[in-house]
Design an enzyme around this catalytic site. Structure first.
Site, mmCIF file in Angstrom:
data_model
loop_
_atom_site.group_PDB
_atom_site.id
_atom_site.type_symbol
_atom_site.label_atom_id
_atom_site.label_comp_id
_atom_site.label_asym_id
_atom_site.label_seq_id
_atom_site.Cartn_x
_atom_site.Cartn_y
_atom_site.Cartn_z
ATOM 1 N N SER A 126 10.992 18.453 3.537
ATOM 2 C CA SER A 126 12.481 18.509 3.255
ATOM 3 C C SER A 126 13.204 19.915 3.584
ATOM 4 O O SER A 126 14.107 20.140 4.093
ATOM 5 C CB SER A 126 12.888 18.117 1.738
ATOM 6 N N THR A 154 19.442 15.036 1.121
ATOM 7 C CA THR A 154 19.503 15.787 -0.169
ATOM 8 C C THR A 154 17.948 16.297 -0.163
ATOM 9 O O THR A 154 16.874 15.815 0.191
ATOM 10 C CB THR A 154 19.599 14.630 -1.299
ATOM 11 N N GLU A 155 17.935 17.535 -0.552
ATOM 12 C CA GLU A 155 16.672 18.489 -0.568
ATOM 13 C C GLU A 155 15.751 17.960 -1.466
ATOM 14 O O GLU A 155 14.469 18.501 -1.044
ATOM 15 C CB GLU A 155 17.120 20.011 -0.907
ATOM 16 N N ASN A 156 15.955 17.113 -2.283
ATOM 17 C CA ASN A 156 14.921 16.439 -3.125
ATOM 18 C C ASN A 156 13.984 15.189 -2.385
ATOM 19 O O ASN A 156 13.278 14.820 -3.003
ATOM 20 C CB ASN A 156 15.146 16.008 -4.453
#
Lengths: 236, 229, 236, 229
Positions: free
Chosen positions: D104, D62-64
């Site tokens: 990320s 998840t990009e966070n």
């Protein structure tokens, strides 16, 4: 199931091909994956382009790889260290190419290669011979040079701990180039002092996430370069 | 300023006591302020750390991935994985941090390090620095982090003998050796004097005991301005 | 002696000036330094350029800062979230400027600002409206756009632990933009849940080294944005 | 291929059972191979995770800032600091890793993520994707990480209803909405069919039960090639 462990250094480096670009972790001996390098010497791939901050020392590890005439070109920042005789000799004889890169530019070029950034601008080397032939450009009245990313076919690095996903923990300043080289290579090969269970590495403290890692070999008692050099060991 | 009034007897060295290497390091250390983040080059710059005045807390950065470098290890503390940029064994102080090379040079290039102390082959009147290569055809060129440091660190101090072993000036009008960086040097500490690189030129602000301005000027291949008053 | 602790959020943000560029950490509520933002509302600086991934939610934190008409411009990737009413209303009324940036480009522009890289090339947004007006360039046959670094006068971030040097530990995905914003701001201000002794944070696990941090305020029990929003709280 | 021979009765829907949203997710999940690193967009793509066949180990990004995202937390596990890109509470699996946003997106931009599954407003015959903005003048534009994902992830799968709520084709000759990326989509899973974006054009490889090629073609504003044989 994901399990990146391979059986031996030899198996891990078996497919490194002639002409491959190989990043090798380490700053001096700290972080140098000496068993993987020795396996690469045994394997014999030729005409390699090697990226490392230095050129090794004595007649083991990276210096031995160079001495074995497997390296056509070095990309590094400091090829001249105490105990480094192999590279200078071949370089003066015109038998090895050198691309000299400032250390921070080298690190950033590698990181960019791993991060999908093809080029960036840096103030480092402006007005010096190392900026010659490079594009320069002003931003807000300051001159910068453009530098290109570096990628590699393989990276050889060394860690303290690894799990089967490839999450890595390094020891102190042995971390140096390893996390960014892991990002920038198609196939990243790790020799680790200990192979631990999934869950043994705290997700908050992972230094190199497993996504960047392809193969792991456990080398429980890695040799120490400076000790081998002092003992006068030559590999192979 | 009396640079033009006393040009007699400048080679009389009887009463002159040029600073020793330790004294140069000690003088330089006076200018490291409390709370500074400092990167020390290999060699004489490393000496500076031991002379930082008591009561000042200074954090040493070494570009191979450590902020909070401590002194040499005892045999029990020794770890071959804990070295400095000169590849010597060091320790890490409480409150230190380890990180990778790209992060380390972000600290340098991003102007987060306050002071860097380096040696020099030549420094020009404009603050150009040459300290990485003689340019000799058979030399093995090696730059390390020097170009990154001079391009990124806020203040660059140079600590060097005033002249070469053969008596050639190291402070010059224009560097003849390949540059490390252009207009990067802020201050030069030599065995003879402390010299600031200013917009007006090279400002000599302090002299070693018994050393005269003219004596220094004679050994400097660029005009000095006497700021000793 | 180095001690970056300051006495209160008010003291920490006192010198944020009209027209300042302020990076604010957090992805949604995770990592949002709500007490620092509220102190900035109390302080009243106007015409700020704020960099955050979002635009806040409800009427607290970043949304309240915007609602209080202190923000002239937002630089963000996703100004439209569930519970985000304040920004859309002002934006439609032409009362706030928006620079929309893809999230990864935003992160890389901030990181570049902190790393002394003035500009870089990225494949993100090529061929889309967000690449319009930007320089594009081919490398090895692929088109990239050039993006400029972002720097800020101040960064406001939130951590779990901090020592007096400013070494920080974050909690899980609350880390998000904090380490890179800390690098890219002249003055980085941290609110931390706990202020620990030097030596309590393992040097191997520091997530944001103290060199990037200028001021630390202890906020032992930070408010939780989603809870305040649910309760209908409006700040001030 | 019989795309030109059976154009009769294509609107006879008596025997047609278009795939449900869960069936679409289930079909898509078949194509997630063991050991993949996968990023799932918000909405229907999230459903795919629950249908990945047993025995395949997949790691969700998840990009966070999390690699190794796990399912929704129990009330006891809930931590407001542990969320996904859609800002929903999640968990972290054993073997997960947390990192900051620049790291990320290095994973994304640097082509380290194997598969990304996204929704779509429109997909063109060339694999252009529009999924972030209607371009309406009063819309609040919001892009998030979509442009980074399509530019950087190795394989882009789209999961979407074949047509809009009002029956307009979403698979089109040229996108009329603002693009998220050019020539980025590899495969489209709709309620009617599975369609590959190939150099030869849009290749229909599978049909929902009872659905005919011509029925799909009529609802598609770009030519399809029948690969169902």
């Amino acid at each position: 199931m994901i399990d990146k462990k391979v059986s031996s250094p030899a198996a891990a480096v078996a497919d490194i091909f002639d002409g491959a670009t190989v990043m090798i972790g380490g700053f001096g001996e700290a972080g140098s994956p000496i068993e993987l390098i020795h396996a690469l010497i045994d394997q014999g791939a030729k005409n390699l382009t090697v990226i490392n901050n230095n050129t090794g020392s004595g007649h083991v590890g990276l210096a031995a790889l160079i001495e074995n005439k497997q390296v056509g070109k070095m990309i590094c920042s400091f090829p001249r260290t105490a105990g480094s005789m192999v590279f200078p000799e071949l370089y003066r004889a015109g038998q090895i190419e050198l691309e000299l890169v400032p250390q921070g530019t080298l690190a950033e070029r590698i990181r960019s290669g791993g991060a999908g950034i093809p080029a960036f601008y840096t103030p480092t080397s402006v007005g010096t011979p190392l900026a010659e032939g490079k594009e320069s450009r002003e931003f807000d009245g300051v001159t910068y040079v453009m530098e290109r990313a570096i990628k590699a076919d393989f990276a050889l690095i060394k860690s303290t701990k690894a799990d089967r996903y490839g999450n890595l923990i390094f020891n102190k300043t042995a971390r140096n180039f390893a996390p960014i080289m892991a990002m920038a290579a198609d196939i990243t090969i790790v020799q680790t002092k200990s192979y631990v269970e999934i869950g043994d590495i705290d997700p908050e403290t992972v230094m190199s996430p497993g996504i960047f890692i392809n193969r792991i070999v456990e080398v429980t008692n890695p040799q120490q370069e400076s000790k081998l050099v002092k003992e006068g060991v030559c590999y192979p | 300023m009396n640079s033009n009034t006393s040009n007699a007897d400048t080679s009389n060295s009887e009463t002159m006591t040029p600073w020793s290497r330790d004294q140069m390091a000690q003088r330089c250390a006076q200018d490291i302020t409390d709370g500074s983040y400092v990167n020390l080059g290999i060699g004489m710059p490393e000496k500076v750390a031991q002379y930082v005045p008591k009561g000042r807390e200074v954090i040493y950065h070494t570009e191979n991935g450590l902020l909070g470098m401590g002194p040499e290890p005892t045999p029990e503390e020794y770890d071959p994985d804990l070295i400095n940029a000169g590849k010597k064994a060091v320790t890490a102080v409480a409150g230190a941090a380890f990180f990778h090379h790209a992060d380390s040079f972000s600290m340098i290039r991003g102007k987060h390090i306050d002071v860097c102390i380096l040696g020099a082959m030549q420094v020009s009147k404009d603050g150009d620095l040459a300290n990485w290569s003689t340019g000799a055809p058979d030399a093995i060129p090696a730059v390390g982090g020097a170009m990154d440091l001079v391009a990124g660190v806020k203040i660059i101090y140079i600590i060097t003998q005033h002249t070469t072993k053969t008596g050639e000036p190291k402070i010059v009008d224009k560097c003849t050796y390949p540059l490390t960086g252009q207009a990067v040097v802020n201050r030069i500490y030599t065995d003879l004097a402390v010299i600031d690189v200013t917009n007006e030129g090279l400002a000599l602000t302090e002299l070693a005991p018994g050393v005269t301005f003219d004596y220094v000027q004679e050994r400097t291949a660029a005009p000095l301005i006497d700021y000793t008053k």
